[in-house]
Write an enzyme that holds these catalytic residues in place. Sequence first.
Site, PDB file in Angstrom:
ATOM      1  N   ALA A   3      10.179  -3.087   4.515  1.00 27.59           N
ATOM      2  CA  ALA A   3       9.697  -2.276   4.007  1.00 27.59           C
ATOM      3  C   ALA A   3       9.494  -0.420   4.208  1.00 27.59           C
ATOM      4  O   ALA A   3       9.898   0.788   3.710  1.00 27.59           O
ATOM      5  CB  ALA A   3       8.900  -2.457   2.367  1.00 27.59           C
ATOM      6  N   THR A   4       8.792  -0.779   5.410  1.00 20.24           N
ATOM      7  CA  THR A   4       8.296   0.424   6.104  1.00 20.24           C
ATOM      8  C   THR A   4       9.413   0.967   6.986  1.00 20.24           C
ATOM      9  O   THR A   4       9.319   2.470   6.799  1.00 20.24           O
ATOM     10  CB  THR A   4       7.660  -0.146   7.442  1.00 20.24           C
ATOM     11  OG1 THR A   4       6.474  -0.814   6.979  1.00 20.24           O
ATOM     12  CG2 THR A   4       6.589   1.212   8.426  1.00 20.24           C
TER      13      THR A   4
ATOM     14  N   ASN B 183       0.408  -1.790  -4.534  1.00 21.25           N
ATOM     15  CA  ASN B 183      -0.109  -2.992  -3.320  1.00 21.25           C
ATOM     16  C   ASN B 183      -1.263  -3.489  -3.653  1.00 21.25           C
ATOM     17  O   ASN B 183      -1.577  -4.682  -3.427  1.00 21.25           O
ATOM     18  CB  ASN B 183       0.060  -2.973  -1.815  1.00 21.25           C
ATOM     19  CG  ASN B 183       0.187  -1.688  -1.622  1.00 21.25           C
ATOM     20  OD1 ASN B 183       0.113  -0.818  -1.568  1.00 21.25           O
ATOM     21  ND2 ASN B 183      -1.016  -2.506  -0.685  1.00 21.25           N
TER      22      ASN B 183
ATOM     23  N   GLN C 204       6.853  -4.886  -3.829  1.00 22.32           N
ATOM     24  CA  GLN C 204       6.343  -5.300  -4.213  1.00 22.32           C
ATOM     25  C   GLN C 204       6.319  -5.955  -5.566  1.00 22.32           C
ATOM     26  O   GLN C 204       5.872  -6.306  -6.603  1.00 22.32           O
ATOM     27  CB  GLN C 204       4.970  -4.759  -4.474  1.00 22.32           C
ATOM     28  CG  GLN C 204       3.557  -4.348  -4.090  1.00 22.32           C
ATOM     29  CD  GLN C 204       3.308  -6.034  -2.846  1.00 22.32           C
ATOM     30  OE1 GLN C 204       2.929  -6.454  -3.495  1.00 22.32           O
ATOM     31  NE2 GLN C 204       2.755  -6.068  -1.781  1.00 22.32           N
TER      32      GLN C 204
ATOM     33  N   SER D 186      11.375  -5.814   0.349  1.00 26.36           N
ATOM     34  CA  SER D 186      11.046  -5.997   1.869  1.00 26.36           C
ATOM     35  C   SER D 186      10.402  -7.936   1.533  1.00 26.36           C
ATOM     36  O   SER D 186      10.365  -7.917   0.225  1.00 26.36           O
ATOM     37  CB  SER D 186       9.447  -5.913   2.171  1.00 26.36           C
ATOM     38  OG  SER D 186       9.423  -6.187   4.172  1.00 26.36           O
TER      39      SER D 186
ATOM     40  N   HIS E 241       9.895 -10.493   2.720  1.00 26.13           N
ATOM     41  CA  HIS E 241       8.755 -11.425   2.830  1.00 26.13           C
ATOM     42  C   HIS E 241       7.661 -11.487   1.507  1.00 26.13           C
ATOM     43  O   HIS E 241       6.513 -12.139   0.849  1.00 26.13           O
ATOM     44  CB  HIS E 241       8.047 -11.290   3.707  1.00 26.13           C
ATOM     45  CG  HIS E 241       7.118  -9.990   4.018  1.00 26.13           C
ATOM     46  ND1 HIS E 241       5.257 -10.583   4.166  1.00 26.13           N
ATOM     47  CD2 HIS E 241       7.461  -8.676   4.070  1.00 26.13           C
ATOM     48  CE1 HIS E 241       5.632  -9.238   4.386  1.00 26.13           C
ATOM     49  NE2 HIS E 241       6.391  -8.229   4.518  1.00 26.13           N
TER      50      HIS E 241
ATOM     51  N   CYS F 271      -2.757  -3.466   5.708  1.00 27.33           N
ATOM     52  CA  CYS F 271      -3.149  -2.573   6.645  1.00 27.33           C
ATOM     53  C   CYS F 271      -4.419  -2.162   6.938  1.00 27.33           C
ATOM     54  O   CYS F 271      -5.026  -1.891   7.334  1.00 27.33           O
ATOM     55  CB  CYS F 271      -2.375  -2.087   6.731  1.00 27.33           C
ATOM     56  SG  CYS F 271      -0.125  -2.601   6.002  1.00 27.33           S
TER      57      CYS F 271
HETATM   58  C1  PLP Z   1       4.474  -1.210  -1.351  1.00 28.15           C
HETATM   59  C2  PLP Z   1       4.583  -1.814  -0.282  1.00 28.15           C
HETATM   60  N1  PLP Z   1       5.040  -1.241   0.472  1.00 28.15           N
HETATM   61  C3  PLP Z   1       5.747  -1.486   2.216  1.00 28.15           C
HETATM   62  C4  PLP Z   1       5.130  -2.283   2.540  1.00 28.15           C
HETATM   63  C5  PLP Z   1       5.217  -2.794   4.096  1.00 28.15           C
HETATM   64  O1  PLP Z   1       7.044  -3.822   4.198  1.00 28.15           O
HETATM   65  P1  PLP Z   1       6.646  -4.128   5.124  1.00 28.15           P
HETATM   66  O2  PLP Z   1       5.784  -4.546   6.327  1.00 28.15           O
HETATM   67  O3  PLP Z   1       7.362  -5.642   5.101  1.00 28.15           O
HETATM   68  O4  PLP Z   1       7.344  -3.516   6.359  1.00 28.15           O
HETATM   69  C6  PLP Z   1       4.026  -2.682   2.216  1.00 28.15           C
HETATM   70  C7  PLP Z   1       3.825  -4.083   2.272  1.00 28.15           C
HETATM   71  O5  PLP Z   1       2.576  -4.364   2.539  1.00 28.15           O
HETATM   72  C8  PLP Z   1       3.845  -2.660   0.519  1.00 28.15           C
HETATM   73  O6  PLP Z   1       3.276  -3.779  -0.584  1.00 28.15           O
END
Ligand code: PLP
Length: 379
Positions: free
Chosen positions: A74-75, A154, A182, A202, A204, A326
């Site tokens: 997702a990032t 999240n 999420q 994403s 996982h 994070c």
């Molecule tokens: C709302 C949201 N966006 C983006 C991310 C980033 O996902 P990824 O670390 O799998 O790229 C997360 C993960 O913590 C998330 O909860």
Amino acid sequence: MAAAPIYLDHQASTPCDPAVVAAMAPLWGEDFANPSSRGHRPGLNAALLVDQARESLAAALAIPPHTLVFTSGATEANNLAIKGLCEARLARGRHVITVATEHRAVLDPCRYLERLGLSLTVLPVAADGLLDPAQLEAAIGPSTVLVSVMAANNEIGVLQPLEAIAAICRRHGAAFHCDAAQLVGHQLIKPLELGIDLLSFSGHKFYGPKGIGALVVAEDLELAAQIHGGGQEGGRRSGSLSTPLIVGLATALDLALADAPGRAQRLGQLRDQLWSGLEQLGGICVNGALEPRLAHNLNVSVAGVDGSRLHSGLRRGLAVSGGSACSSASGEPSHVLIALGRSRQEAAASVRFGLGRSTTEEQIKETLAFINQLLAKLR
Ligand SMILES: Cc1ncc(COP(=O)(O)O)c(C=O)c1O
């Protein structure tokens, strides 16, 4: 060795479903060919598996298969959506709108664009964590090219009013990006029917593998590639596709959606049990609206204790976090809780509980007993 802590951090990551691991297994070794190698049979077989996975994901999201762009998660999907859309629309306008409680994978690309000269509005949320669509209506204008609002938070799990946001974006000709990391796999979402132009997710977060995700890009939406190279994914995201991870992503989504309604019902009951037990301990309040909210999330602030002592005590029996994975890494109090109006001290003494498939009633009882004992010591 000490007993394993009770894992209640499913919003940071979920374990890969054994059926997903099994579906991926042969693709790391025997069937390793590059799906772009269409000149031989092993490559064609890999391409077929990627096509089948793309079709299965597209069916689950009610989108045409070619609107799906595979990313590393997702990032990357958020970065591609935000930077790619704004770059493609530079001549049309330079204003971006997002919300104070977004994940840093949205806020940071937006701030990056601001440093490059675009103008950025970060909308506040109410004390319950929800965006008032009237705030968006007041901020949006003819130069707004993109609005980015997440589906489910999240940290506090609240669900934003996506339909109302989409309608406002549509009326003003702004693209609507939604970080649904999420929500996907936990509730059915049909992004294009909802009026979402760009949707990130994403693997996982819904019992799939790490390192794979995707961006849904509405048909004919302009988007400038952010990773250049071999021209994979219609030139929108270059780099060899990972057949095992893509097959894992599709398998995970299928399985996650199959048990999503039952899981939400069961985890919602356990979450409510957890909350009523915590409430009885006194001096604990919920962060964010209890409704509308993901069934598997609870986030609370604990009065009268120091955040770092609370978390070092919790660590002895539970795997939970203070905010997102994070923000715990940076040691800063959660920007989400600060946006709700919590003080830095309250934000630091907050706990996110993310329940998941493996969570049992017994674990919830043990969690409550453990926290009860810990608070008796700390207070
Ligand atoms: C709302 C949201 N966006 C983006 C991310 C980033 O996902 P990824 O670390 O799998 O790229 C997360 C993960 O913590 C998330 O909860």
